[in-house]
Design a protein around this motif. Structure first.
Motif, short mmCIF file in Angstrom:
data_model
loop_
_atom_site.label_atom_id
_atom_site.label_comp_id
_atom_site.label_asym_id
_atom_site.label_seq_id
_atom_site.Cartn_x
_atom_site.Cartn_y
_atom_site.Cartn_z
N THR A 1 54.94 25.38 46.73
CA THR A 1 54.51 24.65 45.55
C THR A 1 54.26 25.64 44.41
OG1 THR A 1 52.72 23.40 44.54
CG2 THR A 1 52.16 24.61 46.53
N GLU A 2 54.62 25.20 43.23
CA GLU A 2 54.35 26.10 42.09
C GLU A 2 52.91 25.94 41.62
OE1 GLU A 2 56.28 24.53 38.37
OE2 GLU A 2 57.22 23.20 39.83
N PHE A 3 52.16 25.02 42.29
CA PHE A 3 50.79 24.76 41.83
C PHE A 3 49.73 25.49 42.66
CE2 PHE A 3 53.31 20.89 40.84
CZ PHE A 3 53.34 21.08 39.47
N THR A 4 50.14 26.49 43.45
CA THR A 4 49.18 27.23 44.25
C THR A 4 47.96 27.63 43.43
OG1 THR A 4 51.02 28.10 45.51
CG2 THR A 4 48.95 29.30 45.71
N ALA A 5 46.78 27.24 43.92
CA ALA A 5 45.53 27.58 43.20
C ALA A 5 44.96 28.84 43.83
CB ALA A 5 44.56 26.42 43.31
N ARG A 6 45.33 29.98 43.29
CA ARG A 6 44.96 31.24 43.92
C ARG A 6 43.46 31.49 43.85
NH1 ARG A 6 49.39 33.56 45.67
NH2 ARG A 6 51.26 32.57 44.88
N GLN A 7 42.88 31.74 45.02
CA GLN A 7 41.43 31.91 45.10
C GLN A 7 41.05 33.39 45.12
OE1 GLN A 7 39.51 28.62 45.65
NE2 GLN A 7 41.51 28.31 44.70
N ASN A 8 42.00 34.22 45.53
CA ASN A 8 41.70 35.65 45.62
C ASN A 8 42.00 36.29 44.27
OD1 ASN A 8 41.98 38.49 46.10
ND2 ASN A 8 42.12 38.04 48.27
N PRO A 9 40.99 36.92 43.65
CA PRO A 9 41.20 37.41 42.30
C PRO A 9 42.07 38.66 42.19
CG PRO A 9 38.98 37.94 43.05
CD PRO A 9 39.61 37.13 44.14
N TYR A 10 42.32 39.32 43.30
CA TYR A 10 43.06 40.59 43.19
C TYR A 10 44.29 40.66 44.09
CZ TYR A 10 39.85 41.27 47.06
OH TYR A 10 39.13 41.08 48.19
N ARG A 11 44.46 39.71 45.01
CA ARG A 11 45.62 39.78 45.90
C ARG A 11 46.36 38.45 45.90
NH1 ARG A 11 43.80 41.41 51.39
NH2 ARG A 11 43.73 43.44 50.40
N GLY A 12 47.65 38.52 45.54
CA GLY A 12 48.46 37.30 45.53
C GLY A 12 49.24 37.19 46.83
N TYR A 13 48.96 36.14 47.59
CA TYR A 13 49.68 35.92 48.86
C TYR A 13 50.98 35.17 48.60
CZ TYR A 13 45.29 37.07 51.24
OH TYR A 13 44.18 37.71 51.70
N ILE A 14 52.02 35.57 49.32
CA ILE A 14 53.30 34.84 49.25
C ILE A 14 53.82 34.65 50.68
CG2 ILE A 14 55.69 34.89 48.44
CD1 ILE A 14 54.89 36.54 46.09
N THR A 15 54.04 33.40 51.06
CA THR A 15 54.61 33.13 52.38
C THR A 15 56.11 33.41 52.34
OG1 THR A 15 53.06 31.29 52.57
CG2 THR A 15 54.82 31.38 54.20
N ILE A 16 56.60 34.19 53.31
CA ILE A 16 58.05 34.40 53.37
C ILE A 16 58.66 33.72 54.60
CG2 ILE A 16 57.96 36.54 52.03
CD1 ILE A 16 58.65 37.98 54.75
N ILE A 17 57.84 33.51 55.63
CA ILE A 17 58.35 32.84 56.83
C ILE A 17 57.20 32.06 57.46
CG2 ILE A 17 58.09 35.06 58.09
CD1 ILE A 17 60.32 34.12 60.00
#
Ligand code: 5AD
Ligand code: SF4
Length: 463
Positions: free
Chosen positions: A162-178
């Motif tokens: 989803t492009e609407f991910t509400a990121r909660q971590n202020p310094y690390r962006g998580y991205i699922t690849i699998i």
């Protein structure tokens, strides 16, 4: 919060209560979400929050304020699962005031409709493989339906993006690849709760990486239950190539990835870490046991020698790659000698961090049929011996860094010590003091001279 008090409604009148709540939620839709378990779950929650916000819901900080209470659950070990039922029990009386409950994640997938028997006030049960259907499930919830399930099993081929991910971590962006796992280690519930392996297209991963860098993130963590089995559906990139491409996104400073599986770990991963400075010098490679006999019973599909060969590649790298692992003690049939093999492996590898667990029997898993004859006291003893030994290894490892100047990414404040808390590229926690009175923002970087070391953290001064 505008949910009316429905405590005058009879407990059994679920039908009228559900309709009533549907009305209340139509005026103001609020939710509270609590997450248990791993980083995959933390990131799933970011996507779930974004999806709910997109559906007009507002996130609140406590169960008491919320119209919809959600628990994103973990079932990797038994205590995690029990925690969810305890939490549901603690708050069940809120149901009488019209609040709705939903159980998401691994316990939801594992227990399925049985959750409605154990906690009849729960209205929604959904595993992670069904999250793409959340908008539709929310509409049904708002319409007053009460036993809504999203329990796609291993059949699903789809990933949840989803492009609407509400990121909660202020310094690390998580991205699922699998997503999912096809490994079926004999003790592990994940292949049953997260479904079959499905990789996300490399273009979509890279687009998300660029997007979150534009939002201000400089650290990305690529996520998957087994990132090394990544197979690009577009046929463009191997895992190492994807890692390299993310590491070269303009503006990125740190890229991490987890979790690796030794069976699929290839040498080119080490080569790209050597070649691309933004890739962090840390690899988490769960070994689970140092004994070939136990590895076989665990169905890990590698031997101690295979594992150590990969560790050899990492140690031969130009960069100082920090190593961490997961170990299970007390697997059914683990003898004293097997355990000693694991202890020997610790001494040989010299990890910087070890997550040790007592074996816990999980539903549906093959190991459930093996005789779990090691008493809990013995498992606890082995775990303590392991962690004590590892603490000594880390005490020595960490103290070798005294005098070094390293780059630290700020994560927040450590109020207990009145220091700034951050992390090195090697993933080591660093607490440091700074001559500047204003604390730097999470996500900013500082050069720190290491002045002291503990077994689990470094201490320093900003320079
Ligand atoms: N019992 C104990 N530990 C387990 N893990 C996974 N399943 C179990 C289990 N049934 C541990 C493994 C894995 C980590 C995430 O959790 O070490 O790598
Ligand atoms: Fe579980 Fe093994 Fe899959 Fe990891 S690789 S999630 S331990 S089954």
């Amino acid at each position: 919060m505008a949910v009316r008090d429905t405590s005058d409604l009879p407990d059994a009148n679920i039908e009228s209560e559900a309709k009533y709540t549907g009305l209340a939620m139509a005026t103001e839709k609020t939710f509270y979400l609590e997450t248990f378990g791993c980083q995959m779950n933390a990131h799933d929650s970011e996507k779930v929050i974004g999806t709910l916000q997109q559906q007009g819901y507002r996130q609140v900080e406590s169960e008491g304020e919320a119209g919809l209470i959600l628990y994103n659950t973990c079932s990797i070990r038994d205590k995690a699962e029990q925690k969810v039922f305890n939490r549901l029990n603690d708050y069940k009386k809120l149901h009488k005031s019209g609040k709705r409950f939903g159980v998401l994640g691994c316990v939801a997938q594992q227990e399925g409709e049985k959750i409605f028997e154990r906690a009849p006030y729960v209205s929604l049960v959904s595993g992670s493989a069904s999250y793409r259907k959340l908008p539709e499930m929310l509409v049904r919830l708002e319409a007053g339906e009460s036993r809504i399930t999203g329990l796609d099993d291993r059949q699903t081929d789809e990933t949840f993006e989803t492009e609407f991910t509400a990121r909660q971590n202020p310094y690390r962006g998580y991205i699922t690849i699998i997503e999912g796992c096809d490994k079926f280690c004999s003790y592990c519930v994940v292949p049953y709760t997260r479904g079959k392996e499905r990789s996300r297209g490399s273009s979509s991963v890279l687009a998300e990486a660029r997007r979150i860098v534009d939002q201000g993130y400089t650290e990305i963590q690529l996520l998957g239950q087994n990132v090394n089995s990544y197979r690009d559906p577009e046929g463009k990139s191997s895992f190492a190539e994807l890692l390299a491409a993310v590491g070269q996104v303009h503006g990125i400073r740190r890229v991490r990835f987890t979790t690796s599986h030794p069976r699929d770990f290839t040498r080119d991963i080490v080569e790209v870490i050597d070649a691309i400075p933004t890739l962090c010098d840390h690899i988490h490679l769960p070994v689970q046991s140092g004994s070939n006999r136990v590895l076989k019973m665990m169905a890990r599909e590698y031997t101690r020698e295979w594992y150590l060969e990969r560790i050899g590649w990492m140690k031969a790298a130009r960069r100082q790659i920090s190593l961490s692992t997961d170990i299970i003690v007390g697997f059914p049939g683990e003898s004293e000698d097997d355990f000693i093999s694991t202890m020997d492996l610790l001494a040989e590898v010299q990890y910087d961090c070890v997550f040790g667990f007592k074996y816990s029997a999980r539903p549906n898993t093959p190991a459930l049929t093996m005789i779990d004859s090691i008493p809990d006291s013995e498992k606890a003893k082995r775990l303590q011996v392991l962690l004590d030994r590892q603490r000594e290894i880390q005490r020595i490892n960490y103290s070798k860094q005294i005098g070094e100047i390293i780059e630290v990414m700020v994560e927040g404040l450590n109020p207990a010590r009145e220091q700034i808390a951050g992390r090195s590229s090697q993933n080591k926690p660093v607490n440091f003091s700074s001559p500047v009175l204003i604390a730097p923002a999470p996500g900013s970087y500082a050069k720190v001279k290491i002045t002291a070391a503990f077994p689990n953290s470094l201490v320093g001064e900003a320079i």
